[in-house]
Design a protein around this motif. Structure first.
Motif, PDB file in Angstrom:
ATOM      1  N   ILE A 270     -19.052   8.410  -9.019  1.00 64.83           N
ATOM      2  CA  ILE A 270     -18.291   7.397  -9.748  1.00 64.83           C
ATOM      3  C   ILE A 270     -16.810   7.516  -9.418  1.00 64.83           C
ATOM      4  CG2 ILE A 270     -17.496   6.730 -12.057  1.00 64.83           C
ATOM      5  CD1 ILE A 270     -20.293   7.262 -13.082  1.00 64.83           C
ATOM      6  N   LEU A 271     -16.297   8.750  -9.341  1.00 72.24           N
ATOM      7  CA  LEU A 271     -14.896   8.933  -8.992  1.00 72.24           C
ATOM      8  C   LEU A 271     -14.597   8.432  -7.585  1.00 72.24           C
ATOM      9  CD1 LEU A 271     -13.729  12.384 -10.438  1.00 72.24           C
ATOM     10  CD2 LEU A 271     -13.037  10.095 -11.131  1.00 72.24           C
ATOM     11  N   ILE A 272     -15.506   8.684  -6.650  1.00 61.03           N
ATOM     12  CA  ILE A 272     -15.305   8.165  -5.290  1.00 61.03           C
ATOM     13  C   ILE A 272     -15.257   6.640  -5.313  1.00 61.03           C
ATOM     14  CG2 ILE A 272     -16.369   7.987  -3.004  1.00 61.03           C
ATOM     15  CD1 ILE A 272     -17.511  10.794  -3.431  1.00 61.03           C
ATOM     16  N   PHE A 273     -16.196   6.042  -6.026  1.00 59.31           N
ATOM     17  CA  PHE A 273     -16.273   4.576  -6.123  1.00 59.31           C
ATOM     18  C   PHE A 273     -15.009   4.014  -6.778  1.00 59.31           C
ATOM     19  CE2 PHE A 273     -19.031   0.852  -7.774  1.00 59.31           C
ATOM     20  CZ  PHE A 273     -18.598   0.066  -6.720  1.00 59.31           C
ATOM     21  N   THR A 274     -14.557   4.638  -7.865  1.00 58.82           N
ATOM     22  CA  THR A 274     -13.385   4.128  -8.569  1.00 58.82           C
ATOM     23  C   THR A 274     -12.115   4.299  -7.746  1.00 58.82           C
ATOM     24  OG1 THR A 274     -13.156   6.272  -9.691  1.00 58.82           O
ATOM     25  CG2 THR A 274     -14.363   4.555 -10.845  1.00 58.82           C
ATOM     26  N   THR A 275     -12.022   5.386  -6.983  1.00 54.94           N
ATOM     27  CA  THR A 275     -10.838   5.593  -6.154  1.00 54.94           C
ATOM     28  C   THR A 275     -10.737   4.523  -5.074  1.00 54.94           C
ATOM     29  OG1 THR A 275     -10.964   7.978  -6.536  1.00 54.94           O
ATOM     30  CG2 THR A 275      -9.642   7.245  -4.676  1.00 54.94           C
ATOM     31  N   VAL A 276     -11.866   4.206  -4.446  1.00 58.14           N
ATOM     32  CA  VAL A 276     -11.868   3.146  -3.437  1.00 58.14           C
ATOM     33  C   VAL A 276     -11.550   1.796  -4.082  1.00 58.14           C
ATOM     34  CG1 VAL A 276     -13.216   2.045  -1.622  1.00 58.14           C
ATOM     35  CG2 VAL A 276     -13.536   4.453  -2.089  1.00 58.14           C
ATOM     36  N   PHE A 460       4.555 -11.525   5.874  1.00 57.68           N
ATOM     37  CA  PHE A 460       3.685 -10.783   6.786  1.00 57.68           C
ATOM     38  C   PHE A 460       3.890  -9.282   6.625  1.00 57.68           C
ATOM     39  CE2 PHE A 460       3.296  -8.623  10.897  1.00 57.68           C
ATOM     40  CZ  PHE A 460       1.934  -8.785  11.117  1.00 57.68           C
ATOM     41  N   ARG A 461       5.133  -8.852   6.575  1.00 55.46           N
ATOM     42  CA  ARG A 461       5.431  -7.421   6.449  1.00 55.46           C
ATOM     43  C   ARG A 461       4.907  -6.868   5.131  1.00 55.46           C
ATOM     44  NH1 ARG A 461       9.739  -5.419   3.838  1.00 55.46           N
ATOM     45  NH2 ARG A 461      10.295  -3.227   4.161  1.00 55.46           N
ATOM     46  N   VAL A 462       5.096  -7.606   4.062  1.00 57.61           N
ATOM     47  CA  VAL A 462       4.667  -7.149   2.743  1.00 57.61           C
ATOM     48  C   VAL A 462       3.143  -7.050   2.682  1.00 57.61           C
ATOM     49  CG1 VAL A 462       4.528  -7.855   0.324  1.00 57.61           C
ATOM     50  CG2 VAL A 462       6.716  -7.957   1.517  1.00 57.61           C
ATOM     51  N   LYS A 463       2.445  -8.036   3.236  1.00 57.46           N
ATOM     52  CA  LYS A 463       0.983  -8.013   3.221  1.00 57.46           C
ATOM     53  C   LYS A 463       0.442  -6.893   4.108  1.00 57.46           C
ATOM     54  CE  LYS A 463       0.402 -12.376   4.300  1.00 57.46           C
ATOM     55  NZ  LYS A 463      -0.303 -13.658   4.578  1.00 57.46           N
ATOM     56  N   LEU A 464       1.109  -6.624   5.224  1.00 54.07           N
ATOM     57  CA  LEU A 464       0.652  -5.553   6.110  1.00 54.07           C
ATOM     58  C   LEU A 464       0.795  -4.192   5.430  1.00 54.07           C
ATOM     59  CD1 LEU A 464      -0.451  -4.845   8.888  1.00 54.07           C
ATOM     60  CD2 LEU A 464       1.918  -4.668   9.714  1.00 54.07           C
ATOM     61  N   ILE A 465       1.872  -4.015   4.655  1.00 54.59           N
ATOM     62  CA  ILE A 465       2.045  -2.758   3.915  1.00 54.59           C
ATOM     63  C   ILE A 465       0.923  -2.589   2.895  1.00 54.59           C
ATOM     64  CG2 ILE A 465       3.522  -1.550   2.267  1.00 54.59           C
ATOM     65  CD1 ILE A 465       5.935  -2.737   3.701  1.00 54.59           C
ATOM     66  N   ALA A 466       0.579  -3.653   2.182  1.00 53.60           N
ATOM     67  CA  ALA A 466      -0.504  -3.583   1.198  1.00 53.60           C
ATOM     68  C   ALA A 466      -1.831  -3.263   1.880  1.00 53.60           C
ATOM     69  CB  ALA A 466      -0.605  -4.903   0.435  1.00 53.60           C
ATOM     70  N   PHE A 467      -2.093  -3.906   3.008  1.00 53.64           N
ATOM     71  CA  PHE A 467      -3.344  -3.690   3.730  1.00 53.64           C
ATOM     72  C   PHE A 467      -3.441  -2.256   4.228  1.00 53.64           C
ATOM     73  CE2 PHE A 467      -6.676  -4.977   6.777  1.00 53.64           C
ATOM     74  CZ  PHE A 467      -7.374  -5.855   5.974  1.00 53.64           C
ATOM     75  N   ALA A 468      -2.341  -1.750   4.783  1.00 50.97           N
ATOM     76  CA  ALA A 468      -2.344  -0.391   5.323  1.00 50.97           C
ATOM     77  C   ALA A 468      -2.449   0.650   4.218  1.00 50.97           C
ATOM     78  CB  ALA A 468      -1.073  -0.164   6.141  1.00 50.97           C
ATOM     79  N   LEU A 469      -1.747   0.431   3.103  1.00 52.90           N
ATOM     80  CA  LEU A 469      -1.812   1.385   1.992  1.00 52.90           C
ATOM     81  C   LEU A 469      -3.202   1.418   1.377  1.00 52.90           C
ATOM     82  CD1 LEU A 469      -0.417   3.397   0.145  1.00 52.90           C
ATOM     83  CD2 LEU A 469       0.385   1.479  -1.260  1.00 52.90           C
ATOM     84  N   GLY A 470      -3.802   0.252   1.177  1.00 53.88           N
ATOM     85  CA  GLY A 470      -5.158   0.208   0.643  1.00 53.88           C
ATOM     86  C   GLY A 470      -6.146   0.908   1.554  1.00 53.88           C
ATOM     87  N   ALA A 471      -6.011   0.728   2.863  1.00 52.90           N
ATOM     88  CA  ALA A 471      -6.896   1.398   3.809  1.00 52.90           C
ATOM     89  C   ALA A 471      -6.708   2.911   3.758  1.00 52.90           C
ATOM     90  CB  ALA A 471      -6.623   0.877   5.223  1.00 52.90           C
ATOM     91  N   LEU A 506     -17.526  -3.334  -4.574  1.00 55.02           N
ATOM     92  CA  LEU A 506     -16.127  -2.946  -4.756  1.00 55.02           C
ATOM     93  C   LEU A 506     -15.299  -4.125  -5.240  1.00 55.02           C
ATOM     94  CD1 LEU A 506     -15.618  -0.713  -1.606  1.00 55.02           C
ATOM     95  CD2 LEU A 506     -15.499   0.053  -3.975  1.00 55.02           C
ATOM     96  N   LEU A 507     -15.503  -5.278  -4.612  1.00 56.93           N
ATOM     97  CA  LEU A 507     -14.773  -6.466  -5.040  1.00 56.93           C
ATOM     98  C   LEU A 507     -15.160  -6.860  -6.460  1.00 56.93           C
ATOM     99  CD1 LEU A 507     -12.777  -8.670  -4.167  1.00 56.93           C
ATOM    100  CD2 LEU A 507     -14.713  -9.995  -3.318  1.00 56.93           C
ATOM    101  N   ALA A 508     -16.454  -6.755  -6.776  1.00 57.91           N
ATOM    102  CA  ALA A 508     -16.904  -7.073  -8.136  1.00 57.91           C
ATOM    103  C   ALA A 508     -16.303  -6.111  -9.153  1.00 57.91           C
ATOM    104  CB  ALA A 508     -18.430  -7.033  -8.203  1.00 57.91           C
TER     105      ALA A 508
END
Length: 596
Positions: A270-276, A460-471, A506-508
């Protein structure tokens, strides 16, 4: 300009009874349920939980009794009983209806389950009938009570009335200021109750879990409707550091409450799932980017850690210490996030969603093909990388049992505590980044990218930062997941599957819990992991019931289980009263200015 506060009115009851008779019915029904739980519900112990004893409740009887006690407490508070007024600072009658409904559904489910598993209603003892009839009487009495609703919610449309009954009202009277130590004690008590309910639900068998889930959901809705949850939220906002400390301490205590490693392993997953899910919440909840292939970043981190774990089946034959493996998984996911995001984040909406969905499938197929036949021998193809060794840090082997404070912690408990530290880091990153300048830019892009760009934000820069941080955050969780599960295969990282984690679940979890919040995805991910795990006996029907539950939730609670103020106003804009502007009389303007 001044505005008048929204007024409330008394809604017409569904069932016409004198108010005194309705309240007596609620109290009598709750007492009958209590009496029935002290009697046998069936004659044989073949049904899980042994509901054959006299004098004290067992399993489903305990859950039903809890619902009856909540109904009784809310009813006595609504009656004005001294010492219980703090239970209903907002609505008084709606919480009674919600807890009575939860009790009736739990008792009815228990009776139906006993009849189905044992072969007919003849297997029900009088105690079950008494509890069921008592719960029905309590619901009839609650339906006869007038409800305090806003004028715009008094429409005859039953959908609006039901939605109104599940939303928390504003407290009707100012909260009495409590001493600081009492406020901290209230926060600690709330987290202790949450820990107990979670531990009880994880350890419950399928039949008991369903009853616990029903009672917990209706009980939470009742507490929210009574206004009590709003007061607890005000305390947690006032003592934010205390709240985070209490949450962390409650989570640390979880493995010490478990006597079976199986349940500790469920907590770790559950912790792994919640962290992702928290990492995805940055991409979807804050930046508003629909990512349908996010689970691939979890897979990148897991594969990177497995390759450097020292596994005999690793094709590169190296063994990094854990801290280096953790960085390897995070950096690998970061690189893939930038490589995928750079050429695609100029897209918006559905087009971006299709591209990310394609990336998720490309990752899974590529891992399958790197088997030495259709491509280089890197990942062993569909066989994956098995025999991943246990971690060892500072002489502490996570695969061995350890005695701590007189408690024996096994392998799953050790990894739970490790994953808890990773989750705490992810929560800290989410909180700090969300409150930062870049976090405000994410929200601006989410609300209106064109307007944000016109105000000087580099979209573009702001979205790329969000995408990279989430990954990156997904890669951190994947590093631990590889060691917890011993082996990883490409089939673990699909878009949709009946077993989480996968991109759809994950999206749900993010949407179900509440986008843009911290606690929302944590609760949503925990529910979405537990429910499929506990309902495996339903087979394919569990996906049907799961889909139906999501439809109902999106109909009545579109902002999620835990929503921020912005989302509540956005989804319930039509429910807000239209307050006409009130102008001051002309002859008082001068006096008002002079007084000012």
């Amino acid at each position: 300009m001044t505005t008048s506060p929204a007024k409330t009115t008394v809604g017409t009851p569904v069932i016409q009874l004198p108010p005194a008779a309705a309240r007596i019915g609620v109290l009598a029904g709750a007492v009958l349920v209590f009496a029935g739980t002290m009697m046998p519900w069936t004659w044989t112990s073949a049904y899980p939980g042994d509901l054959t004893v006299w004098g004290y409740p067992a399993e489903l009887q305990v859950v039903t009794l809890t619902g009856a006690l909540l109904t009784l407490l809310f009813a006595l508070s609504a009656q004005g009983l001294r010492g219980l007024g703090w239970l209903t600072p907002g609505g008084k009658n709606s919480p009674i209806l919600l807890t009575a409904l939860g009790t009736l559904l739990t008792a009815g489910y228990a009776m139906g389950s006993i009849a189905y598993e044992l072969g007919g209603v003849v297997n029900l003892e009088p105690g079950a009938w008494i509890s069921g009839i008592g719960a029905l009487i309590a619901v009839i009495g609650a339906l006869a009570l007038p409800s305090e609703i806003a004028p715009e919610e008094a429409a005859p449309n039953p959908w609006h009335r039901l939605r109104a009954a599940t939303r928390a009202p504003e407290p009707k009277r100012a909260a009495k200021e409590l001493p600081g130590w009492m406020e901290i004690l209230a926060i600690a008590t709330a987290f202790a109750i949450g820990l107990y309910v979670l531990a009880y639900g994880i350890a419950a068998e399928a039949e008991l879990f369903i009853g616990t889930l029903v009672t917990a959901l209706f009980g939470a809705a009742a507490i929210s409707r009574s206004g009590l949850l709003a007061r607890v939220n005000a305390l947690t906002a006032k003592h934010r550091n205390v709240t985070l400390t209490a949450a962390f301490v409650a989570a640390v205590c979880f493995p010490f409450t478990q006597t079976d490693d199986t349940y500790a392993l469920i907590g770790t997953n559950i912790l792994i799932f919640t962290t992702v899910a928290l990492g995805l919440n940055i991409v979807v909840g804050l930046a508003g980017l629909l990512d349908l292939g996010y689970v691939a970043f979890l897979g990148v981190g897991a594969y990177a850690a497995a390759l450097v774990s020292g596994s005999p089946q690793s094709t590169i034959g190296v063994h990094f210490p854990f801290w280096a493996a953790l960085l390897t998984g995070a950096i690998a996911s970061l690189i893939f996030g930038v490589l995928i995001g750079a050429p695609t984040l100029r897209l918006r909406g559905d087009y971006l969603a299709i591209v990310t969905l394609g990336f998720g499938e490309i990752f899974r197929i590529t891992m399958n093909n790197l088997n030495g036949n259709t491509g280089p021998d890197v990942t062993n193809g569909s066989n994956g990388i098995p025999n991943i060794p246990n971690l060892e840090m500072f002489g502490f082997n996570f695969g061995e049992q350890h005695e701590i404070l007189g408690f024996t912690l096994g392998r799953p408990s050790n990894y739970f505590l490790l994953m808890l530290l990773v989750t705490a880091v992810v929560v800290l990153v989410f909180r700090r980044s969300g409150d930062s300048r870049i976090g405000r830019a994410w929200v601006a892009i989410r609300e209106d990218e064109t307007a944000a760009t016109a105000m000087g934000i580099n979209g573009f820069r702001v979205k790329l930062i969000a995408f990279a941080l989430g990954a990156t955050l997904a890669g951190l969780a994947g590093t631990v997941q590889a060691h917890v599960q011993y082996s990883i295969t490409p089939e673990q990282y699909q878009f949709a599957n009946s077993v989480p984690p996968n991109s759809a679940f994950l999206l749900a979890a993010v949407i179900l819990g509440g986008m843009g919040t911290i606690s929302g995805p944590l609760i949503g991910a925990a529910l979405l992991y537990l429910i499929p795990a506990k309902l495996q006996f339903l087979g394919e029907l569990q996906l049907l019931l799961f889909g139906l539950a999501l439809v109902l939730l999106m109909r009545f609670r579109p902002e999620g289980l835990v929503a921020n103020k912005r989302s509540q106003l956005e989804f319930h804009e039509a429910d807000q009263p239209d307050v006409p502007e009130q102008r001051e009389p002309e002859n008082t303007v001068g006096a008002t200015k002079a007084g000012a």
